[in-house]
Enzyme design. Sequence first.
Site, short mmCIF file in Angstrom:
data_model
loop_
_atom_site.label_atom_id
_atom_site.label_comp_id
_atom_site.label_asym_id
_atom_site.label_seq_id
_atom_site.Cartn_x
_atom_site.Cartn_y
_atom_site.Cartn_z
N GLY A 1 0.70 -1.12 0.10
CA GLY A 1 0.09 0.07 -0.03
C GLY A 1 0.79 1.19 0.11
CG LEU A 2 -0.97 4.83 -1.92
CD1 LEU A 2 -1.77 5.76 -1.72
CD2 LEU A 2 0.10 5.03 -2.72
N GLY B 1 -0.50 2.65 6.57
CA GLY B 1 -0.69 2.06 8.01
C GLY B 1 -0.19 0.69 7.99
CE LYS B 2 3.55 -0.20 2.78
NZ LYS B 2 3.05 1.45 2.92
CB SER C 1 5.62 -4.20 -2.93
OG SER C 1 4.62 -4.36 -1.80
#
Length: 203
Positions: free
Chosen positions: A35-36, A40-41, A109
């Site tokens: 994710g961007l 919140g990753k 990614s």
Amino acid sequence: MVMQTSLISQHVGDVSPAKRHALLRQTPITLWLTGLSASGKSTLAFALEQELINQGRACYVLDGDNVRHGLSRNLGFSPEDRAENIRRVAEVAKLMNDAGLIVITALISPFRSDRAIAREIIGSDYMREVYVSTPLNVCESRDPKGLYSQARAGKITGFTGISSPYETPVQPDLTIDTTQYSLEMAIAQLVSVTLHQTLRSVG
């Protein structure tokens, strides 16, 4: 320098992956959080790690920023370097899965082709793609490192979501929008995917 692969042999030990998995009493898996930036990753990854440890599971987080301090410290952010970073992390995740560990990766990614290569390396039976789909405007409003403001000002080039594309997963195993669900609810879904292979979207 050309690698002379003909001089390299692969050695197979007497301990099978199944024996290592049985020792830890768990099924290894890699949850690939994509994710961007500021979606919140990392927050999800480390909270999930803590919850799994609390449940007695052996796991480890491969965080995008952290691996660039060591494993990928010689890489930049060009498409080629991003691809190599993903390849390295995928190879490490594969080894950790082979050892019986649950692996949680947290990397932007941004390109589908790179994520497809990661799945090929890790194996479809072991990798689950989790799309942290927090909208760009929310990620930009968070901007904990000030990266979006620098990218908008032209001080950072090739920044995902601003001057470089993010290719959303076509069929992720799980989708989480952190603006729609609490951290606790999101972690519950991630635990379900990790331990029970129950897949559904959140948000």
